[in-house]
Design a protein around this motif. Structure first.
Motif, mmCIF file in Angstrom:
data_model
loop_
_atom_site.group_PDB
_atom_site.id
_atom_site.type_symbol
_atom_site.label_atom_id
_atom_site.label_comp_id
_atom_site.label_asym_id
_atom_site.label_seq_id
_atom_site.Cartn_x
_atom_site.Cartn_y
_atom_site.Cartn_z
ATOM 1 N N GLU A 44 20.635 30.736 19.600
ATOM 2 C CA GLU A 44 19.471 29.855 19.508
ATOM 3 C C GLU A 44 18.948 29.956 18.086
ATOM 4 O O GLU A 44 18.129 30.822 17.786
ATOM 5 C CB GLU A 44 18.402 30.311 20.502
ATOM 6 C CG GLU A 44 18.847 30.212 21.960
ATOM 7 C CD GLU A 44 18.031 31.114 22.889
ATOM 8 O OE1 GLU A 44 17.102 31.795 22.424
ATOM 9 O OE2 GLU A 44 18.360 31.146 24.092
ATOM 10 N N SER A 45 19.463 29.151 17.206
ATOM 11 C CA SER A 45 18.966 29.183 15.834
ATOM 12 C C SER A 45 19.346 27.902 15.107
ATOM 13 O O SER A 45 20.320 27.227 15.456
ATOM 14 C CB SER A 45 19.521 30.380 15.072
ATOM 15 O OG SER A 45 20.824 30.120 14.609
ATOM 16 N N VAL A 46 18.557 27.600 14.098
ATOM 17 C CA VAL A 46 18.796 26.404 13.287
ATOM 18 C C VAL A 46 20.134 26.486 12.564
ATOM 19 O O VAL A 46 20.909 25.532 12.546
ATOM 20 C CB VAL A 46 17.644 26.237 12.272
ATOM 21 C CG1 VAL A 46 18.066 25.370 11.101
ATOM 22 C CG2 VAL A 46 16.448 25.634 12.963
ATOM 23 N N GLY A 47 20.393 27.643 11.957
ATOM 24 C CA GLY A 47 21.630 27.788 11.196
ATOM 25 C C GLY A 47 22.853 27.521 12.055
ATOM 26 O O GLY A 47 23.785 26.813 11.653
ATOM 27 N N HIS A 48 22.823 28.057 13.256
ATOM 28 C CA HIS A 48 23.935 27.835 14.181
ATOM 29 C C HIS A 48 23.999 26.377 14.625
ATOM 30 O O HIS A 48 25.080 25.790 14.707
ATOM 31 C CB HIS A 48 23.793 28.757 15.396
ATOM 32 C CG HIS A 48 24.645 28.351 16.557
ATOM 33 N ND1 HIS A 48 26.018 28.450 16.525
ATOM 34 C CD2 HIS A 48 24.330 27.818 17.759
ATOM 35 C CE1 HIS A 48 26.505 27.993 17.682
ATOM 36 N NE2 HIS A 48 25.504 27.612 18.438
ATOM 37 N N ALA A 49 22.854 25.795 14.923
ATOM 38 C CA ALA A 49 22.839 24.395 15.382
ATOM 39 C C ALA A 49 23.494 23.492 14.330
ATOM 40 O O ALA A 49 24.300 22.614 14.662
ATOM 41 C CB ALA A 49 21.405 23.947 15.663
#
Lengths: 413, 107
Positions: free
Chosen positions: A289-294
């Motif tokens: 659950e993170s922006v970087g991963h998204a």
């Protein structure tokens, strides 16, 4: 002619459609967003936007005109109600839409308190969408009493904003310490002290029995028997992947929508990326659950949707802003068996997580150099001697220079 | 509005008008210019909006804070003088004509 449809207008959906155009996909492209605003950044919702330091329009990942300029059909305020994988059709807003390939970027939904314990009373909020923040904003008035349920990053960030605005803040955490699920005791200790210094009352090892009130919340009954009066409540007890649509369509679910290394679901024409999807990672299956991963996951899936065939390799990183403290996290600490702390100047420090000799992750507090160095070491699959890390006389640049692949012969013995 | 020129690593030039008060990073993002990723959205949490400022402009920009220096220290091939994080550079009338160049990659 039917084209690609992307369901879910969060960070992953926005990154996915932009990447599809960038890598040369020129067919029909539709992005369906349940909310009535173009895709926006979520991280500021519990930070600058909540505090009133950031304009709404500034949250948008791209200006609305971007989608038209890229020939992306942006459908706002539309919810997909059903997917028929066999016919490659979906239902949206009373209409049936055909797809050649589908990407699910449905994100996650905040866990709420059950209605039975007062979860549906007025004045009880979650922090997930723009509408949540806009609804709670009038409550943030100096002197009012706020109870935050949950001592994870979201709850702590909201506590920091509220305390900065002069509210009287109490935060309860059911686990023995804040951040227990995501960080080492050293990191919890740092943030406990930080919040205490700003007047936040932290009650760890304390859970909520029920919220009290008729219509609107008035007080909270806590597990230690006390009854705490409050003007409003924020619930920050985590999120669940939004899998309902995928599940109803018969896709495999495994801690989120199950995807393979390329991001494909159990249906060959359907892909998933971001918070909603689980994926293979170093021999296990995880969900991030993170922006970087998204961003990275969505971009990888976009490339694979046009036939690139690339395995996704996650390089996790996160951040949190509380008061004037910035926490930057590189890597995933899952499975760590020890930590070393490297104290810096004034309020800066970094916590380095190891499993055996392998560096897994670093929590860098007001120490961007430690974060950047650790991120590069971890992403290269390298490690560095914890004793050197701990020694304040060791230059970070030196750590980066000497970092190397772990000695597998030693680890095996 | 202030005209800013962004030069991709491959030499492609983009000259766009950016609203005063936004950041140089937002100017690139809003105009879909590749090479400035800005993964954290301007939260000063990553270093993926790194550029090299044209030498003529270096001294005309506000000075770097310590935190920006630290982040840039370990960015991809930083230049001690020309490197900046574009999320930290606010657009003002004085920046009309600013030229920045993107690095080969962002990390």
């Amino acid at each position: 002619m039917t084209g690609i449809v992307v369901v879910g207008g969060g960070q992953a959906g926005a990154s996915l459609v932009a990447k599809l155009r960038e890598v040369g996909y020129s067919g029909r492209l539709t992005l369906i967003c349940g909310e009535r605003v173009p895709p926006y950044q979520r991280p500021p919702l519990s930070k600058a936007y909540l505090k009133g330091d950031m304009d709404r329009e500034r949250l948008f990942l791209r200006p609305e005109s971007f989608y038209a300029s890229q020939d992306i059909d942006l459908r706002l305020g539309d919810w997909v109600t059903e997917i028929d994988p066999a016919a490659r059709l979906l239902k949206v807003g009373g209409e049936t839409l055909a797809y050649s390939q589908l990407a699910l970027t449905t994100g996650s939904v905040p866990r709420r308190l059950p209605a039975l314990i007062g979860g549906s009373l007025g004045g009880v909020y979650v922090i997930r969408g723009l509408a949540d923040i806009d609804a709670m904003a009038p409550e943030f008035v100096a002197g009012r009493r706020l109870l935050i349920v949950g001592g994870g990053y979201i709850g702590l960030e909201a506590a920091a904003v509220a305390a900065s605005l002069g509210l009287e803040v109490t935060l309860i955490e059911a686990a023995p310490r804040i951040l227990q699920r995501v960080a080492a005791p050293e990191t919890s200790d740092y943030f406990r002290a930080l919040h205490a210094a700003h007047g936040v009352r932290l009650l760890e090892g304390t859970s909520l029995d029920r919220l009290l009130g008729s219509g609107t919340v008035r007080a909270a009954a806590l597990s230690d028997g006390r009854e705490l009066e409050t003007d409003f409540v924020l619930v920050g007890v985590g999120v669940s992947p939004a899998t309902g649509l995928a599940e109803a369509a018969g896709l495999a679910i495994d801690n989120g929508i199950r995807t393979d290394e390329q991001g494909r679901t159990s249906d060959p024409a359907i892909w998933a990326a971001g918070d909603c999807a689980s994926f293979p990672h170093k021999g296990t299956r995880i969900r991030l659950e993170s922006v970087g991963h998204a961003i990275d996951h969505a971009e990888c899936v976009a490339a694979n949707m046009i036939g690139v065939d690339r395995a996704y390799i996650a390089t996790p990183w996160f951040w949190s802003d509380q008061y004037d403290v910035k926490l930057q996290i590189a890597g995933l600490n899952t499975g760590y068996d020890r930590v070393v702390e490297r104290s810096g100047e004034s309020l800066s420090t970094s916590i380095w997580y190891y499993k055996g000799d392998q560096l897994l992750a670093v929590d860098a507090v007001n120490d961007p150099r430690a974060y950047m160095v650790a991120k590069r070491i971890i992403e290269a699959g390298h490690t560095v001697d914890p004793q050197l890390v701990q020694d304040p006389d060791t230059d970070l640049r030196h750590l980066l220079a000497i970092a190397a692949a772990p000695d597998t012969s030693a680890a095996a013995s | 509005m202030v005209a800013i020129t962004y030069i991709e690593h491959n030499g492609t030039r983009h000259t766009v008008d950016v609203v005063v008060g936004k950041t140089v990073m937002e100017g690139a993002r809003d105009n879909g210019i590749p090479g400035i990723e800005a993964d954290c959205g301007g939260a000063f949490a990553c270093s993926t909006c790194h550029v090299y400022v044209d030498p003529a402009w270096v001294d005309l920009l506000p000075a770097k804070e310590a935190m920006e220096e630290d982040m840039l220290d370990f960015a991809y091939e930083p230049d001690p003088v020309r490197s900046r994080l574009t999320c930290q550079v606010k657009v003002t009338d004085g920046l009309k004509g600013l030229v920045v160049q993107m690095p080969e990659k962002q990390i």
